[in-house]
Design a protein around this motif. Structure first.
Motif, mmCIF file in Angstrom:
data_model
loop_
_atom_site.group_PDB
_atom_site.id
_atom_site.type_symbol
_atom_site.label_atom_id
_atom_site.label_comp_id
_atom_site.label_asym_id
_atom_site.label_seq_id
_atom_site.Cartn_x
_atom_site.Cartn_y
_atom_site.Cartn_z
ATOM 1 N N ILE A 153 -0.227 10.005 13.823
ATOM 2 C CA ILE A 153 0.539 10.607 14.922
ATOM 3 C C ILE A 153 -0.430 11.177 15.952
ATOM 4 C CG2 ILE A 153 2.294 12.282 15.580
ATOM 5 C CD1 ILE A 153 3.272 12.322 12.711
ATOM 6 N N GLU A 154 -0.423 10.598 17.150
ATOM 7 C CA GLU A 154 -1.220 11.111 18.265
ATOM 8 C C GLU A 154 -0.410 12.140 19.044
ATOM 9 O OE1 GLU A 154 -4.249 10.613 19.411
ATOM 10 O OE2 GLU A 154 -4.994 8.723 18.572
ATOM 11 N N HIS A 155 -1.110 13.084 19.662
ATOM 12 C CA HIS A 155 -0.476 14.111 20.480
ATOM 13 C C HIS A 155 -1.188 14.160 21.834
ATOM 14 C CE1 HIS A 155 0.485 15.189 16.333
ATOM 15 N NE2 HIS A 155 1.590 15.716 16.835
ATOM 16 N N GLU A 156 -0.421 14.108 22.904
ATOM 17 C CA GLU A 156 -0.977 14.097 24.250
ATOM 18 C C GLU A 156 -1.717 15.399 24.538
ATOM 19 O OE1 GLU A 156 0.566 13.575 28.862
ATOM 20 O OE2 GLU A 156 1.942 14.318 27.321
ATOM 21 N N GLY A 157 -2.952 15.273 25.027
ATOM 22 C CA GLY A 157 -3.681 16.475 25.408
ATOM 23 C C GLY A 157 -5.155 16.387 25.097
ATOM 24 N N PHE A 158 -5.807 17.551 25.195
ATOM 25 C CA PHE A 158 -7.241 17.676 24.965
ATOM 26 C C PHE A 158 -7.478 18.794 23.949
ATOM 27 C CE2 PHE A 158 -6.786 15.696 29.049
ATOM 28 C CZ PHE A 158 -7.825 14.777 29.124
ATOM 29 N N VAL A 159 -8.451 18.600 23.074
ATOM 30 C CA VAL A 159 -8.664 19.553 21.986
ATOM 31 C C VAL A 159 -9.075 20.934 22.480
ATOM 32 C CG1 VAL A 159 -9.230 17.760 20.301
ATOM 33 C CG2 VAL A 159 -11.068 18.792 21.648
ATOM 34 N N ASP A 160 -9.696 21.018 23.658
ATOM 35 C CA ASP A 160 -10.179 22.303 24.155
ATOM 36 C C ASP A 160 -9.205 22.984 25.107
ATOM 37 O OD1 ASP A 160 -10.467 20.444 26.153
ATOM 38 O OD2 ASP A 160 -12.494 21.085 26.764
ATOM 39 N N ARG A 161 -7.942 22.484 25.165
ATOM 40 C CA ARG A 161 -6.922 23.077 26.043
ATOM 41 C C ARG A 161 -5.699 23.449 25.211
ATOM 42 N NH1 ARG A 161 -6.486 18.994 31.110
ATOM 43 N NH2 ARG A 161 -4.366 19.819 30.961
ATOM 44 N N PRO A 162 -5.670 24.677 24.683
ATOM 45 C CA PRO A 162 -4.554 25.073 23.823
ATOM 46 C C PRO A 162 -3.204 24.987 24.517
ATOM 47 C CG PRO A 162 -5.898 26.988 24.437
ATOM 48 C CD PRO A 162 -6.662 25.768 24.841
ATOM 49 N N TYR A 193 0.850 -1.192 0.000
ATOM 50 C CA TYR A 193 0.000 0.000 0.000
ATOM 51 C C TYR A 193 0.887 1.243 0.000
ATOM 52 C CZ TYR A 193 -3.476 -3.390 1.568
ATOM 53 O OH TYR A 193 -4.288 -4.486 1.674
ATOM 54 N N ARG A 194 0.612 2.150 -0.909
ATOM 55 C CA ARG A 194 1.366 3.403 -0.950
ATOM 56 C C ARG A 194 1.089 4.214 0.313
ATOM 57 N NH1 ARG A 194 -0.821 2.690 -6.043
ATOM 58 N NH2 ARG A 194 0.690 2.521 -7.761
ATOM 59 N N VAL A 195 2.125 4.859 0.840
ATOM 60 C CA VAL A 195 1.976 5.737 1.999
ATOM 61 C C VAL A 195 2.118 7.169 1.505
ATOM 62 C CG1 VAL A 195 2.907 6.384 4.247
ATOM 63 C CG2 VAL A 195 2.881 3.971 3.555
ATOM 64 N N ASP A 196 1.030 7.948 1.562
ATOM 65 C CA ASP A 196 1.077 9.312 1.028
ATOM 66 C C ASP A 196 0.313 10.317 1.889
ATOM 67 O OD1 ASP A 196 -1.534 8.613 0.487
ATOM 68 O OD2 ASP A 196 -1.405 8.866 -1.685
ATOM 69 N N ARG A 197 0.001 9.944 3.123
ATOM 70 C CA ARG A 197 -0.697 10.851 4.028
ATOM 71 C C ARG A 197 -0.155 10.697 5.451
ATOM 72 N NH1 ARG A 197 -2.335 12.060 -0.334
ATOM 73 N NH2 ARG A 197 -4.429 12.732 -0.969
ATOM 74 N N ILE A 198 -0.247 11.788 6.212
ATOM 75 C CA ILE A 198 -0.019 11.780 7.654
ATOM 76 C C ILE A 198 -1.301 12.298 8.297
ATOM 77 C CG2 ILE A 198 1.266 12.818 9.562
ATOM 78 C CD1 ILE A 198 3.665 13.026 7.643
ATOM 79 N N VAL A 199 -1.800 11.593 9.308
ATOM 80 C CA VAL A 199 -3.010 12.016 10.004
ATOM 81 C C VAL A 199 -2.643 12.434 11.427
ATOM 82 C CG1 VAL A 199 -5.329 11.396 10.752
ATOM 83 C CG2 VAL A 199 -4.433 10.474 8.605
ATOM 84 N N VAL A 200 -3.012 13.663 11.784
ATOM 85 C CA VAL A 200 -2.719 14.248 13.093
ATOM 86 C C VAL A 200 -3.908 14.021 14.029
ATOM 87 C CG1 VAL A 200 -2.308 16.420 14.313
ATOM 88 C CG2 VAL A 200 -1.155 15.968 12.131
ATOM 89 N N HIS A 201 -3.606 13.487 15.221
ATOM 90 C CA HIS A 201 -4.621 13.194 16.227
ATOM 91 C C HIS A 201 -4.273 13.882 17.544
ATOM 92 C CE1 HIS A 201 -6.170 9.592 13.961
ATOM 93 N NE2 HIS A 201 -4.908 9.543 13.554
ATOM 94 N N VAL A 202 -5.268 13.994 18.411
ATOM 95 C CA VAL A 202 -5.067 14.384 19.806
ATOM 96 C C VAL A 202 -5.680 13.291 20.674
ATOM 97 C CG1 VAL A 202 -5.653 16.059 21.601
ATOM 98 C CG2 VAL A 202 -4.974 16.842 19.335
ATOM 99 N N THR A 203 -4.982 12.892 21.735
ATOM 100 C CA THR A 203 -5.343 11.701 22.487
ATOM 101 C C THR A 203 -6.623 11.823 23.298
ATOM 102 O OG1 THR A 203 -3.977 12.383 24.367
ATOM 103 C CG2 THR A 203 -2.933 11.005 22.692
ATOM 104 N N GLN A 204 -6.978 13.060 23.706
ATOM 105 C CA GLN A 204 -8.071 13.261 24.661
ATOM 106 C C GLN A 204 -7.803 12.476 25.946
ATOM 107 O OE1 GLN A 204 -9.325 16.119 23.322
ATOM 108 N NE2 GLN A 204 -11.302 15.434 24.108
ATOM 109 N N GLY A 205 -6.572 12.547 26.393
ATOM 110 C CA GLY A 205 -6.149 11.871 27.608
ATOM 111 C C GLY A 205 -4.656 12.043 27.785
ATOM 112 N N SER A 206 -4.125 11.429 28.821
ATOM 113 C CA SER A 206 -2.698 11.537 29.100
ATOM 114 C C SER A 206 -1.896 10.597 28.211
ATOM 115 C CB SER A 206 -2.425 11.197 30.567
ATOM 116 O OG SER A 206 -2.616 9.802 30.798
#
Length: 217
Positions: free
Chosen positions: A144-153, A79-92
């Motif tokens: 790629i997940e990122h530690e944190g919550f979407v409503d806490r800049p 499978y070709r890899v041509d995207r990166i998806v950015v996530h936020v964990t909504q937790g620690s």
């Protein structure tokens, strides 16, 4: 946090190739050389050599996600890899690592970036992590997940942005992915997604600029 995206039949599977027999190679031959090569890597029993704990990004550490939360593959050959998806964990960070190790969670991502910039890899980029809610997007992307919550800049720290941008730039370099908003997208932008991350506080302009700056000139 990512969800499974395991359902759907828009892409070929190793089982489909097995049932299709030599027919898949005949179809692939008509399509072209690249498709012949991809058909080979979809055959059951064909797999690249693997090493436990091997890292795709030099700046990461390794914790294995449960095998129930990802699917064996041989990307980018099948499978070709041509995207990166950015996530936020909504937790620690710790909670997210534990979730991806839990076979009942049914979701994972390739990486989690902690607020202090530490990066944990949990699924090899070879393999398909269940992170975007879309089977086709999972097969073509790195999550790629990122530690944190979407409503806490305040959760989106300088160290997090910089470490994640270096990681994304490394992924872009290795797969030839353009460092732009078409190819680096948020979970909420995946077609059919019902998630809101990374949310309105994620600074896309800053992030894409940092990714571009981290690419070799």
């Amino acid at each position: 946090m990512g969800d499974t995206g395991k359902k759907g039949t828009s892409r070929r599977t190793r089982r489909a190739v097995l049932f299709g027999g030599l027919g898949v190679f005949a179809v692939a031959a008509v399509a072209g050389r690249d498709e012949v090569a991809r058909a080979w890597w979809l055959v059951p029993g064909v797999s690249k050599r693997r090493e436990d704990g091997a890292l795709d990004h030099a700046g990461a550490s390794w914790t294995a996600a449960s095998p129930a939360n990802w699917r064996l593959a041989d990307r980018p050959d099948d499978y070709r890899v041509d995207r990166i998806v950015v996530h936020v964990t909504q937790g620690s960070f710790a909670t997210s690592v534990d979730a991806f190790r839990n076979p009942w969670h049914k979701a994972s991502a390739h990486y989690i970036v902690r607020q202090d910039g530490h990066i944990e890899q949990m699924v090899r980029e070879l393999d398909v992590a269940f992170h975007s809610g879309s089977r086709s997007m999972n097969e073509r992307s790195v999550g790629i997940e990122h530690e944190g919550f979407v409503d806490r800049p305040q959760d989106f720290t300088d160290a997090m942005y910089e470490a994640s941008a270096r990681l994304a730039a490394d992924i872009c370099r290795r797969y030839g992915i353009p460092a732009d908003r078409k190819h680096i997208l948020g979970h909420s932008e995946v077609p059919g997604a019902d998630h809101t991350d990374p949310g309105r506080h994620w600074d896309w302009e800053r992030y894409v600029r940092l990714v571009g700056e981290a690419l070799p000139s």
